[in-house]
Design a protein around this motif. Structure first.
Motif, PDB file in Angstrom:
ATOM      1  N   ARG A 123       0.813  -1.189   0.000  1.00 21.73           N
ATOM      2  CA  ARG A 123       0.000   0.000   0.000  1.00 21.73           C
ATOM      3  C   ARG A 123       0.864   1.263   0.000  1.00 21.73           C
ATOM      4  N   GLY A 124       0.460   2.234  -0.763  1.00 23.51           N
ATOM      5  CA  GLY A 124       1.140   3.517  -0.795  1.00 23.51           C
ATOM      6  C   GLY A 124       2.618   3.306  -1.054  1.00 23.51           C
ATOM      7  N   TYR A 125       2.884   2.313  -1.815  1.00 23.23           N
ATOM      8  CA  TYR A 125       4.244   1.910  -2.078  1.00 23.23           C
ATOM      9  C   TYR A 125       5.072   3.087  -2.583  1.00 23.23           C
ATOM     10  N   ALA A 126       6.078   3.433  -1.822  1.00 23.86           N
ATOM     11  CA  ALA A 126       6.913   4.557  -2.211  1.00 23.86           C
ATOM     12  C   ALA A 126       8.305   4.046  -2.525  1.00 23.86           C
ATOM     13  N   SER A 127       8.943   4.713  -3.452  1.00 29.02           N
ATOM     14  CA  SER A 127      10.253   4.226  -3.827  1.00 29.02           C
ATOM     15  C   SER A 127      11.342   4.886  -2.996  1.00 29.02           C
ATOM     16  N   PHE A 128      11.525   4.363  -1.804  1.00 27.65           N
ATOM     17  CA  PHE A 128      12.610   4.846  -0.964  1.00 27.65           C
ATOM     18  C   PHE A 128      13.891   4.134  -1.369  1.00 27.65           C
ATOM     19  N   MET A 129      15.022   4.659  -0.914  1.00 29.72           N
ATOM     20  CA  MET A 129      16.298   4.021  -1.241  1.00 29.72           C
ATOM     21  C   MET A 129      16.838   3.300  -0.031  1.00 29.72           C
ATOM     22  N   ARG A 130      17.237   2.077  -0.251  1.00 31.34           N
ATOM     23  CA  ARG A 130      17.732   1.305   0.883  1.00 31.34           C
ATOM     24  C   ARG A 130      18.988   0.546   0.499  1.00 31.34           C
ATOM     25  N   CYS A 131      19.915   0.480   1.458  1.00 27.89           N
ATOM     26  CA  CYS A 131      21.132  -0.298   1.240  1.00 27.89           C
ATOM     27  C   CYS A 131      20.834  -1.760   1.542  1.00 27.89           C
ATOM     28  N   ARG A 132      21.082  -2.603   0.586  1.00 28.86           N
ATOM     29  CA  ARG A 132      20.801  -4.021   0.769  1.00 28.86           C
ATOM     30  C   ARG A 132      21.793  -4.666   1.735  1.00 28.86           C
ATOM     31  N   ASP A 133      22.921  -4.006   1.973  1.00 30.94           N
ATOM     32  CA  ASP A 133      23.925  -4.619   2.837  1.00 30.94           C
ATOM     33  C   ASP A 133      23.757  -4.277   4.307  1.00 30.94           C
ATOM     34  N   CYS A 134      23.453  -3.008   4.596  1.00 37.06           N
ATOM     35  CA  CYS A 134      23.366  -2.659   6.011  1.00 37.06           C
ATOM     36  C   CYS A 134      21.983  -2.173   6.417  1.00 37.06           C
ATOM     37  N   GLY A 135      21.075  -2.038   5.474  1.00 33.06           N
ATOM     38  CA  GLY A 135      19.715  -1.645   5.832  1.00 33.06           C
ATOM     39  C   GLY A 135      19.504  -0.142   5.902  1.00 33.06           C
ATOM     40  N   TYR A 136      20.561   0.653   5.624  1.00 35.86           N
ATOM     41  CA  TYR A 136      20.451   2.106   5.686  1.00 35.86           C
ATOM     42  C   TYR A 136      19.358   2.637   4.753  1.00 35.86           C
ATOM     43  N   ILE A 137      18.613   3.618   5.245  1.00 36.32           N
ATOM     44  CA  ILE A 137      17.567   4.257   4.451  1.00 36.32           C
ATOM     45  C   ILE A 137      17.852   5.753   4.365  1.00 36.32           C
ATOM     46  N   ALA A 138      17.742   6.330   3.182  1.00 34.60           N
ATOM     47  CA  ALA A 138      17.976   7.764   3.035  1.00 34.60           C
ATOM     48  C   ALA A 138      16.831   8.568   3.633  1.00 34.60           C
ATOM     49  N   LYS A 139      17.175   9.475   4.542  1.00 34.32           N
ATOM     50  CA  LYS A 139      16.138  10.271   5.199  1.00 34.32           C
ATOM     51  C   LYS A 139      16.425  11.761   5.083  1.00 34.32           C
ATOM     52  N   CYS A 140      15.376  12.568   5.268  1.00 31.70           N
ATOM     53  CA  CYS A 140      15.554  14.011   5.239  1.00 31.70           C
ATOM     54  C   CYS A 140      16.197  14.472   6.534  1.00 31.70           C
ATOM     55  N   SER A 141      17.209  15.321   6.431  1.00 33.71           N
ATOM     56  CA  SER A 141      17.908  15.748   7.638  1.00 33.71           C
ATOM     57  C   SER A 141      17.045  16.677   8.484  1.00 33.71           C
ATOM     58  N   ASP A 142      16.062  17.329   7.856  1.00 34.27           N
ATOM     59  CA  ASP A 142      15.208  18.254   8.609  1.00 34.27           C
ATOM     60  C   ASP A 142      13.975  17.591   9.198  1.00 34.27           C
ATOM     61  N   CYS A 143      13.466  16.607   8.507  1.00 32.82           N
ATOM     62  CA  CYS A 143      12.154  16.082   8.902  1.00 32.82           C
ATOM     63  C   CYS A 143      12.181  14.667   9.438  1.00 32.82           C
ATOM     64  N   ASP A 144      13.269  13.965   9.246  1.00 36.13           N
ATOM     65  CA  ASP A 144      13.347  12.587   9.696  1.00 36.13           C
ATOM     66  C   ASP A 144      12.273  11.692   9.095  1.00 36.13           C
ATOM     67  N   VAL A 145      11.917  11.941   7.877  1.00 34.66           N
ATOM     68  CA  VAL A 145      11.062  10.985   7.166  1.00 34.66           C
ATOM     69  C   VAL A 145      11.859  10.500   5.953  1.00 34.66           C
ATOM     70  N   SER A 146      11.521   9.332   5.455  1.00 32.56           N
ATOM     71  CA  SER A 146      12.321   8.824   4.341  1.00 32.56           C
ATOM     72  C   SER A 146      12.103   9.622   3.072  1.00 32.56           C
ATOM     73  N   LEU A 147      13.168   9.700   2.313  1.00 27.40           N
ATOM     74  CA  LEU A 147      13.117  10.457   1.069  1.00 27.40           C
ATOM     75  C   LEU A 147      12.531   9.600  -0.034  1.00 27.40           C
ATOM     76  N   VAL A 148      11.910  10.268  -0.974  1.00 29.78           N
ATOM     77  CA  VAL A 148      11.312   9.553  -2.096  1.00 29.78           C
ATOM     78  C   VAL A 148      12.183   9.745  -3.337  1.00 29.78           C
ATOM     79  N   TYR A 149      12.432   8.646  -4.007  1.00 30.59           N
ATOM     80  CA  TYR A 149      13.256   8.722  -5.190  1.00 30.59           C
ATOM     81  C   TYR A 149      12.416   9.159  -6.384  1.00 30.59           C
ATOM     82  N   HIS A 150      12.848  10.230  -7.063  1.00 32.22           N
ATOM     83  CA  HIS A 150      12.149  10.693  -8.266  1.00 32.22           C
ATOM     84  C   HIS A 150      12.993  10.351  -9.477  1.00 32.22           C
TER      85      HIS A 150
END
Ligand code: ADP
Ligand code: ZN
Ligand code: ZN
Length: 724
Positions: free
Chosen positions: A422-449
């Motif tokens: 649901r609401g599938y968003a294309s976030f970026m994730r590192c397959r090796d360590c699980g890191y997710i790209a987040k906004c430094s101001d809002c602490d929500v995950s970034l969306v890949y455009h």
């Protein structure tokens, strides 16, 4: 007398009250639909009030042409509701009124359905030739049965015999109006004896208040709802029960039909236009006294409500995201207060907002902390998928999940595998360590455009370069995307070629009753694996499901809004609730790339309170709702220059608010919407986060600024679920 009329049209310029004369002898009442002259045209409208005097020059007023129906299709309560919604949601009156009627009725497309019955014509002496055997049979049949439908006679005796008898006027035709009722599978009414907790809950829920019924999955909330509805009926009152569209399972509908029979009217998106119209009419006439349906059933034309129930109250589908935008909770609250009856919000995982209200005593908390049949909640095992990769397993199934599935197959039981899309968003994730790209101001995950190869924050608009290397561990397998149901089924087939695997998602359930077919097949197949989306998360009660696998639990975690953790908690709890509901103990295997995320600890322990406290704290610190209000104003138009100019004008004005309310406005900006163009319209937005202290005031002022400046429609959203 004068009538105040709302024209049933979308144009913003028509969004006001027009006055008309009521011709003598025309029995106009409040709430009636009428035809009125407007310019050179005749338009449909709603009479929302009558008055002795008029505000305009009487000599210039035109008269109502005619009534559409001879009764008020919109009743007093709904007219009050209209005013409330207009004020609260800044909506156009016509757009609100339209919610109250089935669209088929407005467009005049659907008519009542009539069938033809035949009776013998008593006044006609007749002779029938001996050879006309079929005709004689019809006559004898009607002598015995008095009346029969055209369809039945044709089926039994053929069309030509019937035709001859009609021509000779031996039979008389009679028209009968038929209600088209949606198909519901029959089921037996499981009469259970209430347990003590349920009994107490029902006794507690009796006042004109809002109750939050917090009951774990399988605690028997449905039985509580049924008793509350029963009580309402006994007191001569009516009831509305809302369930999210996806939990409108055939099973639930069948259970309610079994208990309440024709008193139930169903309103949901699976109905044909005719069915919807007839169900609406059965409610309107009082023939049906219980409305059960998805969001829009809150507008059911019932009077004298004895209880209003919102099941799975945390579901985001209760917030309408298309126009007109509204929150079903508000409407439910309005209707319950208007009818002086209880409002019951039920959930195994209440929304943070609702639980917060219960904590402050605004809602009354009623709890059902254990399963009704005394069974333990299934054990949830958390599997670290990063570790799996390290061990050389890069498939979508962990070795634990595979061995558990093998167990299910050996013991001829069933498993459900859940993919959250649901609401599938294309976030970026590192397959090796699980890191997710987040906004430094809002602490929500970034969306890949993809189009501009950038990462964007959907809250503040800040942009980042797309990543090619993981900033945490340096790995280059940093990807966006996730697996879907189809892929899971394919992979499973390769591993377990002999086993029946069923798939349930939007693609496989688009035809009528497809849902039901899949579920029936699943019920009757052993062993069997059901792979599905949110659709399999709720309401199902399958005895032989002993394993639930959650393929990628993180998918909802990294959606881009402040509710994503809450949503993850609730989804996983719901899905887990499908396991081990009967004799055998169930188990849940939860696969994640972020096993240390706090949400999983609370989920695995079924610790709602713990989760709530943590989440409450985070929201308070970051000033997110319910401790602030997010206001989004969305402008959209085919002419991009126009929207850009408009937003500039509005924003300049709005900035003055920022000075006036410097302490209250946490964040405010104007920007392109994340989805810049939709249905050929350009979308721009003003986004604002404000403290609660003066939120209403700020909201109203902002609305006035925008309403004044704009000649097209603008959409106001409060705490939107989705910022796209
Ligand atoms: P919930 O909606 O809270 O998840 P349900 O209403 O689906 O739970 O109930 C779960 C199961 O428990 C159902 O099969 C229901 O028939 C059964 N049940 C409900 N109340 C009782 C009871 N008092 N005694 C025995 N079984 C019950
Ligand atoms: Zn990494
Ligand atoms: Zn941001």
């Amino acid at each position: 007398m004068f009538a105040q009329v709302i024209i049933d049209q979308d144009a913003k310029a028509l969004d006001k009250v027009f006055e008309y004369l009521i011709p003598e002898f025309m029995p106009i009442e409040e709430g009636m639909r009428v035809l009125v002259p407007f310019g050179s045209r005749t338009l449909q409208g709603f009479v929302i009030a009558l008055s002795e005097t008029c505000n305009y020059d009487k000599s210039k007023l035109k008269s109502i042409s005619s009534c559409v129906e001879d009764y008020p299709a919109i009743r007093k309560e709904m007219l009050e509701l209209m005013k409330y919604m207009a004020r609260k949601n800044h909506l156009k009156l016509a757009s609100i009124l339209r919610l109250f009627l089935p669209s088929e009725m407005r467009e005049g497309k659907v008519q009542e359905l009539f069938i033809t019955n035949y009776v013998l014509n008593e006044e006609n002496e007749f002779v029938i030739s001996k050879n006309a055997k079929k005709q004689m049979e019809i006559i004898n049949y009607l002598k015995k049965n008095k009346i029969a439908s055209r369809a039945a006679l044709i089926e039994k005796f053929g069309a030509s015999a019937l035709k001859s008898l009609c021509e000779k006027q031996i039979l008389l035709a009679q028209k009968q109006q038929i209600n088209r009722q949606p198909y519901v599978a029959l089921s037996e009414d499981k009469k259970v004896k209430l347990n003590e907790l349920q009994t107490r809950a029902i006794e507690n829920i009796k006042e004109n208040k809002t109750y939050l019924l917090h009951g774990v999955t399988g605690s028997g909330k449905t039985e509580v709802y049924m008793h509350l509805i029963d009580r309402a009926l006994e007191n001569g009152k009516n009831a509305i029960m809302l369930v999210p569209e996806i939990s409108l399972t055939p099973q639930i509908m069948a259970n309610f039909k079994a208990r309440f029979g024709d008193n139930v009217a169903l309103l949901h998106s699976g109905l044909s236009a005719g069915e919807r119209f007839d169900e609406w009419k059965r409610l309107f006439s009082g023939e049906a006294r219980i409305a059960i349906g998805a969001r829009s059933a809150i507008f059911a034309p019932l009077e004298n409500l004895g209880v209003v129930i919102v099941d799975e109250e945390h579901e985001q589908s209760y917030i309408s995201e298309s126009n007109p935008r509204y929150d079903t909770h508000d409407i439910a609250e309005f209707r319950a207060r208007y009818n002086h009856c209880p409002l019951v919000l039920g959930s195994a995982t209440p929304s943070v907002e609702s639980y917060e209200k219960a904590k402050r005593g605004i809602y009354q908390l009623v709890e059902l902390p254990v399963r009704a049949n005394g069974k333990e909640m299934p054990n949830i095992q958390i599997i670290d998928m990063v570790n799996e990769i390290r061990m050389g397993n890069s498939s979508i199934f962990s070795s634990q999940l595979l061995s558990d599935i093998a167990n299910v197959i050996n013991s001829k039981k069933q498993a459900m595998l859940f993919i959250n899309r649901r609401g599938y968003a294309s976030f970026m994730r590192c397959r090796d360590c699980g890191y997710i790209a987040k906004c430094s101001d809002c602490d929500v995950s970034l969306v890949y455009h993809r189009e501009d190869n950038r990462l964007k924050c959907h809250y503040c608009g800040k942009q980042y370069k797309a990543l090619s290397l993981c900033p945490m561990c340096g790995s280059d397998s940093i990807k966006q995307g996730a697996v879907g149901t189809e892929k899971v089924v394919d992979e499973l087939h390769k591993i377990f070629p002999e086993v029946k695997i069923l798939r349930m998602d939007n693609d496989t359930t688009s035809t009528k009753n497809a849902h039901q077919k899949i579920l029936t097949e699943f019920k009757n197949t052993h062993p069997c694996i059901l792979v599905g989306t949110q659709m399999i998360a709720k309401g199902h009660d399958f005895e032989d499901v002993i394993l639930v696998g959650i393929i990628d639990a993180d998918q909802s975690l990294y959606q881009t809004d402040y509710r994503s953790t809450e949503r993850t908690f609730s989804l996983i709890t719901q899905v887990s609730g499908r396991a081990g509901r009967a004799s055998q103990e169930g188990k849940v295997v939860l696969q994640t790339y972020a096993p240390r995320h706090y949400v999983y600890k609370f989920v695995a322990n079924y610790d709602y309170q713990g989760f709530f406290k943590k989440e409450e704290n985070i929201r308070m610190t970051a000033a997110f709702p319910p401790f602030s209000r997010i206001i989004r104003v969305l402008f959209s138009d085919k002419d991009e220059n126009y929207v850009r100019e408009l937003i500039k004008v509005c924003y300049t004005e709005a900035r003055k608010l920022k000075e006036e309310y410097a302490d209250d406005i946490i964040y405010m900006d104007a920007m392109k919407s994340p989805i810049k163009r939709m249905q050929n319209k350009f979308r721009y937005q003003i986004l604002m986060r404000v403290k609660l202290t003066h939120a209403d005031e700020i909201e109203d002022k902002l609305f006035q600024i925008i309403d004044k400046a704009s000649k097209t429609s603008v959409f106001f959203e409060i705490n939107p679920q989705n910022l796209s």
